[in-house]
Scaffold this motif. Structure first.
Motif, PDB file in Angstrom:
ATOM      1  N   MET A 125       0.861  -1.172   0.000  1.00 11.14           N
ATOM      2  CA  MET A 125       0.000   0.000   0.000  1.00 11.14           C
ATOM      3  C   MET A 125       0.906   1.233   0.000  1.00 11.14           C
ATOM      4  N   ASN A 126       0.538   2.225  -0.782  1.00 10.14           N
ATOM      5  CA  ASN A 126       1.307   3.462  -0.741  1.00 10.14           C
ATOM      6  C   ASN A 126       0.596   4.500   0.141  1.00 10.14           C
ATOM      7  N   ARG A 127       1.261   5.618   0.370  1.00  8.64           N
ATOM      8  CA  ARG A 127       0.738   6.629   1.289  1.00  8.64           C
ATOM      9  C   ARG A 127      -0.607   7.179   0.839  1.00  8.64           C
ATOM     10  N   GLY A 164       6.215   6.819  -0.015  1.00  5.98           N
ATOM     11  CA  GLY A 164       6.630   5.576  -0.642  1.00  5.98           C
ATOM     12  C   GLY A 164       5.732   4.413  -0.305  1.00  5.98           C
ATOM     13  N   GLU A 165       6.257   3.217  -0.552  1.00  2.20           N
ATOM     14  CA  GLU A 165       5.516   1.980  -0.299  1.00  2.20           C
ATOM     15  C   GLU A 165       5.529   1.687   1.194  1.00  2.20           C
ATOM     16  N   ARG A 220       4.800  -0.852   4.313  1.00  2.00           N
ATOM     17  CA  ARG A 220       4.666  -2.272   4.645  1.00  2.00           C
ATOM     18  C   ARG A 220       3.454  -2.475   5.556  1.00  2.00           C
TER      19      ARG A 220
END
Length: 64
Positions: free
Chosen positions: A1-3, A47-48, A50
């Protein structure tokens, strides 16, 4: 999931709950965003993201 996906999800949850939700870009350092959810505040990096980090953010905001 990104921001951006996390912010969309948090905004949707806040609408359902009737909570205040604000994203302040200028208050974060560098590429971080400051997020206000109800009376709680946290910072989200770019960014990505976790799954553990997403869970941490939701715990800090009192979600789930």
């Amino acid at each position: 999931m990104n921001r951006d996906a996390l912010i969309r999800e948090l905004r949707k949850i806040s609408r359902v709950r009737g909570e205040r939700f604000d994203v302040i870009v200028a208050r974060g350092k560098g590429s971080h965003y400051r997020v206000y959810f109800g009376d709680k505040v946290t910072t989200i990096k770019s960014g990505e993201l976790r799954p553990g980090y997403v869970r941490l953010i939701k715990d800090q905001l009192g979600i789930e």
